[in-house]
Scaffold this motif. Structure first.
Motif, PDB file in Angstrom:
ATOM      1  N   GLN A 114      -1.740  -8.758   2.527  1.00  0.00           N
ATOM      2  CA  GLN A 114      -0.250  -8.883   1.872  1.00  0.00           C
ATOM      3  C   GLN A 114      -0.144  -7.817   0.787  1.00  0.00           C
ATOM      4  O   GLN A 114       0.860  -7.354   1.013  1.00  0.00           O
ATOM      5  CB  GLN A 114      -0.294 -10.287   0.991  1.00  0.00           C
ATOM      6  CG  GLN A 114      -0.377 -11.534   1.973  1.00  0.00           C
ATOM      7  CD  GLN A 114      -0.492 -12.746   0.987  1.00  0.00           C
ATOM      8  OE1 GLN A 114      -0.861 -12.528  -0.009  1.00  0.00           O
ATOM      9  NE2 GLN A 114      -0.281 -13.836   1.658  1.00  0.00           N
ATOM     10  N   LEU A 115      -0.985  -7.295   0.165  1.00  0.00           N
ATOM     11  CA  LEU A 115      -0.901  -5.950  -0.733  1.00  0.00           C
ATOM     12  C   LEU A 115      -0.611  -4.864   0.074  1.00  0.00           C
ATOM     13  O   LEU A 115       0.169  -3.948  -0.326  1.00  0.00           O
ATOM     14  CB  LEU A 115      -2.365  -5.828  -1.548  1.00  0.00           C
ATOM     15  CG  LEU A 115      -2.363  -4.696  -2.308  1.00  0.00           C
ATOM     16  CD1 LEU A 115      -1.313  -4.630  -3.380  1.00  0.00           C
ATOM     17  CD2 LEU A 115      -3.516  -4.582  -2.963  1.00  0.00           C
ATOM     18  N   ALA A 116      -1.248  -4.622   1.377  1.00  0.00           N
ATOM     19  CA  ALA A 116      -1.064  -3.585   2.068  1.00  0.00           C
ATOM     20  C   ALA A 116       0.208  -3.460   2.788  1.00  0.00           C
ATOM     21  O   ALA A 116       0.931  -2.331   2.743  1.00  0.00           O
ATOM     22  CB  ALA A 116      -2.120  -3.262   3.402  1.00  0.00           C
ATOM     23  N   SER A 117       0.656  -4.573   3.058  1.00  0.00           N
ATOM     24  CA  SER A 117       2.178  -4.595   3.693  1.00  0.00           C
ATOM     25  C   SER A 117       3.301  -4.404   2.539  1.00  0.00           C
ATOM     26  O   SER A 117       4.061  -3.512   2.810  1.00  0.00           O
ATOM     27  CB  SER A 117       2.359  -5.984   4.107  1.00  0.00           C
ATOM     28  OG  SER A 117       1.691  -6.227   5.243  1.00  0.00           O
ATOM     29  N   ALA A 118       2.809  -5.057   1.519  1.00  0.00           N
ATOM     30  CA  ALA A 118       3.712  -4.737   0.320  1.00  0.00           C
ATOM     31  C   ALA A 118       3.771  -3.291  -0.181  1.00  0.00           C
ATOM     32  O   ALA A 118       4.776  -2.738  -0.560  1.00  0.00           O
ATOM     33  CB  ALA A 118       3.518  -5.809  -0.997  1.00  0.00           C
ATOM     34  N   ALA A 119       2.760  -2.756  -0.196  1.00  0.00           N
ATOM     35  CA  ALA A 119       2.468  -1.209  -0.603  1.00  0.00           C
ATOM     36  C   ALA A 119       3.104  -0.313   0.243  1.00  0.00           C
ATOM     37  O   ALA A 119       3.250   0.806  -0.061  1.00  0.00           O
ATOM     38  CB  ALA A 119       0.990  -1.090  -0.916  1.00  0.00           C
ATOM     39  N   GLN A 120       3.680  -0.574   1.348  1.00  0.00           N
ATOM     40  CA  GLN A 120       4.392   0.302   2.320  1.00  0.00           C
ATOM     41  C   GLN A 120       5.839   0.330   2.074  1.00  0.00           C
ATOM     42  O   GLN A 120       6.743   0.939   2.374  1.00  0.00           O
ATOM     43  CB  GLN A 120       4.056   0.019   3.868  1.00  0.00           C
ATOM     44  CG  GLN A 120       2.499  -0.081   4.159  1.00  0.00           C
ATOM     45  CD  GLN A 120       1.953   1.331   3.849  1.00  0.00           C
ATOM     46  OE1 GLN A 120       2.516   2.275   4.013  1.00  0.00           O
ATOM     47  NE2 GLN A 120       0.806   1.058   2.986  1.00  0.00           N
ATOM     48  N   THR A 121       6.264  -0.665   1.201  1.00  0.00           N
ATOM     49  CA  THR A 121       7.706  -0.715   1.023  1.00  0.00           C
ATOM     50  C   THR A 121       8.098   0.300  -0.163  1.00  0.00           C
ATOM     51  O   THR A 121       7.414   0.389  -1.270  1.00  0.00           O
ATOM     52  CB  THR A 121       8.151  -2.278   0.437  1.00  0.00           C
ATOM     53  OG1 THR A 121       7.686  -3.344   1.339  1.00  0.00           O
ATOM     54  CG2 THR A 121       9.588  -2.459   0.039  1.00  0.00           C
ATOM     55  N   ARG A 122       9.155   0.861   0.037  1.00  0.00           N
ATOM     56  CA  ARG A 122       9.814   2.037  -0.843  1.00  0.00           C
ATOM     57  C   ARG A 122      11.053   1.450  -1.454  1.00  0.00           C
ATOM     58  O   ARG A 122      11.840   0.975  -0.650  1.00  0.00           O
ATOM     59  CB  ARG A 122       9.722   3.266  -0.330  1.00  0.00           C
ATOM     60  CG  ARG A 122       8.431   3.872   0.113  1.00  0.00           C
ATOM     61  CD  ARG A 122       7.444   3.855  -1.142  1.00  0.00           C
ATOM     62  NE  ARG A 122       6.281   4.776  -0.599  1.00  0.00           N
ATOM     63  CZ  ARG A 122       4.839   3.919  -0.481  1.00  0.00           C
ATOM     64  NH1 ARG A 122       4.948   2.963  -0.640  1.00  0.00           N
ATOM     65  NH2 ARG A 122       4.140   4.545   0.041  1.00  0.00           N
ATOM     66  N   PRO A 123      11.427   1.764  -2.644  1.00  0.00           N
ATOM     67  CA  PRO A 123      10.516   2.012  -3.621  1.00  0.00           C
ATOM     68  C   PRO A 123       9.452   0.968  -4.078  1.00  0.00           C
ATOM     69  O   PRO A 123       9.748  -0.133  -3.937  1.00  0.00           O
ATOM     70  CB  PRO A 123      11.388   2.467  -4.864  1.00  0.00           C
ATOM     71  CG  PRO A 123      12.699   1.594  -4.643  1.00  0.00           C
ATOM     72  CD  PRO A 123      12.724   1.281  -3.151  1.00  0.00           C
ATOM     73  N   LEU A 124       8.300   1.621  -4.428  1.00  0.00           N
ATOM     74  CA  LEU A 124       7.253   0.676  -4.766  1.00  0.00           C
ATOM     75  C   LEU A 124       7.200   0.816  -6.384  1.00  0.00           C
ATOM     76  O   LEU A 124       7.042   1.904  -6.888  1.00  0.00           O
ATOM     77  CB  LEU A 124       5.873   1.467  -4.204  1.00  0.00           C
ATOM     78  CG  LEU A 124       4.630   0.377  -4.392  1.00  0.00           C
ATOM     79  CD1 LEU A 124       4.840  -0.717  -3.727  1.00  0.00           C
ATOM     80  CD2 LEU A 124       3.647   1.242  -3.826  1.00  0.00           C
ATOM     81  N   SER A 125       7.196  -0.360  -6.829  1.00  0.00           N
ATOM     82  CA  SER A 125       6.919  -0.416  -8.555  1.00  0.00           C
ATOM     83  C   SER A 125       5.538  -1.075  -8.761  1.00  0.00           C
ATOM     84  O   SER A 125       5.056  -2.197  -7.905  1.00  0.00           O
ATOM     85  CB  SER A 125       7.861  -1.383  -9.081  1.00  0.00           C
ATOM     86  OG  SER A 125       7.906  -2.491  -8.798  1.00  0.00           O
TER      87      SER A 125
END
Length: 150
Positions: A114-125
């Motif tokens: 889940q973290l890896a997937s979310a970390a690919q979303t831009r912009p990332l906060s």
């Protein structure tokens, strides 16, 4: 004569140093190396969220993907029966309660995914991924509480 004594002492020290430690090719050595790599990677992720390291979207995404990859590796290096190594930080429960151990391993894998997937979303906060990093940390801690000998 003194040089000869010094050489003997140095050789003895080197010989004793070689006797200790864990074989890096053993299951214990392999899983310890993976867990250390996981720790370093997760510390960097947490450091970015806590201000110890500057938050960098690209690096965070790369490290989150690396942590996800690493989280799937150590379990294969837990043999079905406990090896004789006394250097292991694993409790006997790892081998006696395999089903529970595997459940916690899958929960960790799910949270790193889940973290890896979310970390690919831009912009990332940092605020957006902080709960996911906390979930990974909580899963690590849950397994350690049940299965790691401190």
């Amino acid at each position: 004569m003194n040089a000869k004594k010094l050489l003997i002492v140095v050789a003895a020290c080197l010989g004793l140093a070689a006797c200790g430690g864990v074989d890096p090719n053993s299951p214990l050595g392999k899983r310890q190396a993976i867990f250390k790599d996981m720790l370093r990677t997760s510390e960097d992720l947490g450091g970015m969220l806590r201000g110890r390291i500057a938050f960098d979207e690209q690096r965070f995404g790369t490290d989150a993907a690396r942590l996800d990859q690493l989280s799937r590796q150590p379990w294969q290096h837990f043999p079905q029966i406990k090896e004789g190594d006394s250097d292991s930080a694993a409790r006997d429960d790892v081998w006696q309660r395999q089903e529970r151990f595997q459940i916690l391993a899958r929960e960790l894998e799910a949270s790193t995914g889940q973290l890896a997937s979310a970390a690919q979303t831009r912009p990332l906060s940092a605020q957006g991924v902080a709960p996911l990093v906390q979930k990974v940390e909580d899963n690590c801690e849950a397994c350690h509480k049940e299965f790691r000998a401190y």
